[in-house]
Design a protein around this motif. Structure first.
Motif, PDB file in Angstrom:
ATOM      1  N   LEU A  56     -34.591   9.172 -45.330  1.00 21.35           N
ATOM      2  CA  LEU A  56     -35.515   8.729 -44.297  1.00 21.35           C
ATOM      3  C   LEU A  56     -36.807   9.547 -44.321  1.00 21.35           C
ATOM      4  N   LYS A  57     -36.671  10.838 -44.542  1.00 17.66           N
ATOM      5  CA  LYS A  57     -37.865  11.680 -44.596  1.00 17.66           C
ATOM      6  C   LYS A  57     -38.759  11.285 -45.767  1.00 17.66           C
ATOM      7  N   VAL A  58     -38.155  11.039 -46.916  1.00 21.32           N
ATOM      8  CA  VAL A  58     -38.940  10.636 -48.094  1.00 21.32           C
ATOM      9  C   VAL A  58     -39.632   9.303 -47.839  1.00 21.32           C
ATOM     10  N   MET A  59     -38.925   8.378 -47.206  1.00 21.44           N
ATOM     11  CA  MET A  59     -39.465   7.033 -46.994  1.00 21.44           C
ATOM     12  C   MET A  59     -40.513   6.993 -45.889  1.00 21.44           C
ATOM     13  N   THR A  60     -40.549   8.017 -45.042  1.00 23.94           N
ATOM     14  CA  THR A  60     -41.507   8.009 -43.934  1.00 23.94           C
ATOM     15  C   THR A  60     -42.543   9.126 -44.017  1.00 23.94           C
ATOM     16  N   GLU A  61     -42.291  10.123 -44.850  1.00 21.89           N
ATOM     17  CA  GLU A  61     -43.221  11.247 -44.977  1.00 21.89           C
ATOM     18  C   GLU A  61     -43.802  11.367 -46.372  1.00 21.89           C
ATOM     19  N   GLY A  62     -43.416  10.460 -47.262  1.00 24.61           N
ATOM     20  CA  GLY A  62     -43.947  10.487 -48.615  1.00 24.61           C
ATOM     21  C   GLY A  62     -43.494  11.705 -49.379  1.00 24.61           C
ATOM     22  N   ALA A  63     -44.367  12.199 -50.221  1.00 27.18           N
ATOM     23  CA  ALA A  63     -44.029  13.328 -51.085  1.00 27.18           C
ATOM     24  C   ALA A  63     -44.448  14.662 -50.489  1.00 27.18           C
ATOM     25  N   LEU A  64     -44.788  14.693 -49.207  1.00 30.35           N
ATOM     26  CA  LEU A  64     -45.267  15.922 -48.595  1.00 30.35           C
ATOM     27  C   LEU A  64     -44.107  16.878 -48.329  1.00 30.35           C
ATOM     28  N   ASP A  65     -44.336  18.139 -48.607  1.00 29.12           N
ATOM     29  CA  ASP A  65     -43.333  19.180 -48.371  1.00 29.12           C
ATOM     30  C   ASP A  65     -43.630  19.907 -47.056  1.00 29.12           C
ATOM     31  N   ASP A  66     -42.596  20.521 -46.503  1.00 32.67           N
ATOM     32  CA  ASP A  66     -42.747  21.399 -45.345  1.00 32.67           C
ATOM     33  C   ASP A  66     -43.323  20.683 -44.121  1.00 32.67           C
ATOM     34  N   GLU A  73     -45.725   3.334 -52.833  1.00 39.96           N
ATOM     35  CA  GLU A  73     -46.922   2.510 -52.705  1.00 39.96           C
ATOM     36  C   GLU A  73     -47.347   2.355 -51.247  1.00 39.96           C
ATOM     37  N   ASN A  74     -46.454   2.653 -50.327  1.00 38.75           N
ATOM     38  CA  ASN A  74     -46.766   2.525 -48.903  1.00 38.75           C
ATOM     39  C   ASN A  74     -47.597   3.717 -48.440  1.00 38.75           C
ATOM     40  N   LYS A  75     -48.429   3.512 -47.451  1.00 42.18           N
ATOM     41  CA  LYS A  75     -49.239   4.600 -46.905  1.00 42.18           C
ATOM     42  C   LYS A  75     -48.382   5.500 -46.016  1.00 42.18           C
ATOM     43  N   THR A  76     -48.874   6.717 -45.804  1.00 43.59           N
ATOM     44  CA  THR A  76     -48.183   7.674 -44.939  1.00 43.59           C
ATOM     45  C   THR A  76     -49.117   8.110 -43.818  1.00 43.59           C
ATOM     46  N   PHE A  77     -48.645   8.022 -42.588  1.00 40.77           N
ATOM     47  CA  PHE A  77     -49.335   8.557 -41.415  1.00 40.77           C
ATOM     48  C   PHE A  77     -48.340   9.469 -40.703  1.00 40.77           C
ATOM     49  N   LEU A  78     -48.772  10.661 -40.309  1.00 40.64           N
ATOM     50  CA  LEU A  78     -47.874  11.638 -39.699  1.00 40.64           C
ATOM     51  C   LEU A  78     -48.381  12.063 -38.321  1.00 40.64           C
ATOM     52  N   LEU A  79     -47.560  11.801 -37.299  1.00 37.90           N
ATOM     53  CA  LEU A  79     -47.931  12.135 -35.922  1.00 37.90           C
ATOM     54  C   LEU A  79     -47.329  13.484 -35.537  1.00 37.90           C
ATOM     55  N   ASP A  80     -48.174  14.360 -35.028  1.00 38.26           N
ATOM     56  CA  ASP A  80     -47.774  15.715 -34.641  1.00 38.26           C
ATOM     57  C   ASP A  80     -47.688  15.797 -33.115  1.00 38.26           C
ATOM     58  N   THR A  81     -46.465  15.955 -32.603  1.00 42.18           N
ATOM     59  CA  THR A  81     -46.267  15.990 -31.149  1.00 42.18           C
ATOM     60  C   THR A  81     -46.591  17.355 -30.550  1.00 42.18           C
ATOM     61  N   GLU A  82     -46.854  18.338 -31.368  1.00 41.44           N
ATOM     62  CA  GLU A  82     -47.254  19.646 -30.840  1.00 41.44           C
ATOM     63  C   GLU A  82     -48.763  19.699 -30.631  1.00 41.44           C
ATOM     64  N   PHE A  83     -49.516  19.208 -31.619  1.00 44.84           N
ATOM     65  CA  PHE A  83     -50.976  19.294 -31.556  1.00 44.84           C
ATOM     66  C   PHE A  83     -51.644  18.025 -31.033  1.00 44.84           C
ATOM     67  N   GLY A  84     -50.918  16.908 -30.979  1.00 42.34           N
ATOM     68  CA  GLY A  84     -51.509  15.682 -30.470  1.00 42.34           C
ATOM     69  C   GLY A  84     -52.453  15.006 -31.440  1.00 42.34           C
ATOM     70  N   VAL A  85     -52.119  15.061 -32.741  1.00 42.94           N
ATOM     71  CA  VAL A  85     -52.966  14.456 -33.767  1.00 42.94           C
ATOM     72  C   VAL A  85     -52.122  13.612 -34.710  1.00 42.94           C
ATOM     73  N   VAL A  86     -52.808  12.768 -35.491  1.00 41.53           N
ATOM     74  CA  VAL A  86     -52.167  12.036 -36.576  1.00 41.53           C
ATOM     75  C   VAL A  86     -52.873  12.396 -37.876  1.00 41.53           C
ATOM     76  N   HIS A  87     -52.097  12.787 -38.879  1.00 43.52           N
ATOM     77  CA  HIS A  87     -52.626  13.086 -40.208  1.00 43.52           C
ATOM     78  C   HIS A  87     -52.580  11.840 -41.083  1.00 43.52           C
ATOM     79  N   TRP A  88     -53.650  11.642 -41.860  1.00 43.81           N
ATOM     80  CA  TRP A  88     -53.739  10.537 -42.825  1.00 43.81           C
ATOM     81  C   TRP A  88     -54.080  11.167 -44.164  1.00 43.81           C
ATOM     82  N   PRO A  89     -53.100  11.320 -45.077  1.00 44.51           N
ATOM     83  CA  PRO A  89     -53.347  12.010 -46.349  1.00 44.51           C
ATOM     84  C   PRO A  89     -54.505  11.420 -47.151  1.00 44.51           C
ATOM     85  N   GLU A  90     -55.271  12.308 -47.785  1.00 44.00           N
ATOM     86  CA  GLU A  90     -56.384  11.876 -48.624  1.00 44.00           C
ATOM     87  C   GLU A  90     -55.912  10.898 -49.695  1.00 44.00           C
ATOM     88  N   SER A  91     -54.739  11.163 -50.267  1.00 44.21           N
ATOM     89  CA  SER A  91     -54.229  10.342 -51.357  1.00 44.21           C
ATOM     90  C   SER A  91     -53.916   8.917 -50.911  1.00 44.21           C
TER      91      SER A  91
END
Length: 284
Positions: free
Chosen positions: A115-125, A139-157
Motif C-alpha cells: 500500500l505504501k508503494v502504491m500510494t507513496e511511489g518510490a519515496l523513502d522515509d 505511471e500514476n502521480k503521487t501527492f503526499l498530505l502532511d497532517t503535522e505541517f498542513g501541506v501537500v507535497h507534489w514531487p517534481e518528478s
C-alpha cells in the motif's frame, strides 16, 4: 512564499477542501455517483488495526476515516475509478483499508508495504503523519498530505516542479511553501524527498489543481478520463488539444467568466469530435 510557522493543520478544513474539490470535478465532468460520503461515525474499514498495519499516525487514520472518496469499484465490483486529476487515480482509502476480504495466510506486513508503494511511489522515509492521496503503479502521480505541517507535497518528478516558480509572471500564481523553511523543520532523512517535492498549504494545493482544469491544461475527454496538454501525442493527433479546449470554451467553461457551463452538452460534443476527427485516439 508561506513559511511553515504560518501554517496550521485542521482536519475539518482538510475534509472541506476534499469535498469542495470533488464537487468541482462533478460539476466539470464526473458523475455524482462516483463520489461517496462517509457514514455517520466514519468509514468502519479505516480502523486502528489498519493504522497499525499501515504504519500511520492516529491523526492520519482519523482523517482517512472521515474523508469522502472517488469510488474505486464500480457497482459490479470491478476496479474502474475515474481520474481525479490528469492521468491519475486517487486513493479510495475506505476500500483499500478493507481487510475483511484478505485471504487467510496473506502476509499482512507485506500488504502494508505494498500500500505504501502504491500510494507513496518510490519515496523513502515518508513518516507516519504523511499519507498518499493517489493509488496506482509507477505511471500514476503521487501527492503526499502532511497532517503535522498542513501541506501537500507534489514531487517534481510527477510534475510538481512545473509549479514551483512563477516564470511567466502569472498574477494568479499559487505560491508553494518555502522549501528551505521545510528543510529546517524535518529530520535529516526526510530532507531530500521533501526538497524535491514542492509543497503547498492544503487548501492552496486543491486550488492549484482546479487552476489546471480552469486553464484547460488538464482536459476531461469523458466522465472518467482526463488528459494533460503536455502529454506526448502522435503526429496523427496534431490539433486535438486546441480542438478540445475550444469545445469546452464554447460550452461555457470556465463558468467563473460569467457564462453557464453546459456539462452534458460539452462532453457529448467532445465525444462526437474525437470520434469524427481522431477515431484512433484511445489514451487509456
Amino acid at each position: 512564499m508561506p513559511d511553515l510557522d504560518e501554517i496550521s493543520y485542521s482536519r475539518e478544513e482538510t475534509i472541506f477542501a476534499f469535498r469542495d474539490y470533488y464537487r468541482f470535478l462533478v460539476d466539470l465532468y464526473m458523475e455524482d455517483s462516483d463520489i461517496i460520503e462517509p457514514p455517520k461515525g466514519g468509514w468502519p474499514t479505516v480502523s486502528p488495526e489498519f493504522g497499525q498495519l499501515f504504519g500511520k499516525s492516529d491523526e492520519v487514520i482519523a482523517l482517512l476515516r472521515s474523508l469522502p472518496y472517488i469510488r474505486q469499484n464500480s457497482p459490479n465490483g470491478q476496479w474502474s475509478p475515474p481520474h481525479g486529476s490528469a492521468n491519475c487515480y486517487w486513493a479510495d482509502w475506505q476500500s483499500l483499508a478493507d481487510l475483511g476480504g484478505v485471504e487467510a495466510g496473506v502476509d499482512m506486513s507485506g500488504l502494508g508495504e505494498t500500500l505504501k508503494v502504491m500510494t507513496e511511489g518510490a519515496l523513502d522515509d515518508v513518516p507516519a503523519h504523511v499519507v498518499g492521496l493517489t493509488y496506482g503503479d509507477r505511471e500514476n502521480k503521487t501527492f503526499l498530505l502532511d497532517t503535522e505541517f498542513g501541506v501537500v507535497h507534489w514531487p517534481e518528478s510527477d510534475g510538481g516542479g512545473n509549479h514551483r516558480h512563477n516564470l511567466g509572471d502569472d498574477p494568479s500564481f499559487i505560491e508553494p511553501v518555502d522549501p528551505w523553511d521545510v528543510d529546517e523543520h524535518v529530520p535529516e532523512n526526510e530532507v531530500e524527498w521533501r526538497h524535491e517535492s514542492p509543497a503547498w498549504v492544503i487548501t492552496d494545493f486543491f486550488e492549484l489543481l482546479k487552476k489546471q482544469f480552469r486553464e484547460l491544461k488538464w482536459i476531461p475527454i469523458n466522465t472518467r478520463e482526463v488528459i494533460a496538454i503536455d502529454t506526448t501525442f502522435t503526429p496523427s493527433e496534431d490539433g486535438m488539444i486546441p480542438m478540445l479546449q475550444g469545445i469546452f470554451r464554447e460550452h461555457g467553461w470556465p463558468s467563473e467568466q460569467g457564462g453557464t457551463y453546459r456539462k452534458r452538452e460539452c462532453l457529448e460534443a467532445v465525444k462526437a469530435a474525437l470520434e469524427e476527427h481522431y477515431p484512433t485516439f484511445h489514451k487509456f
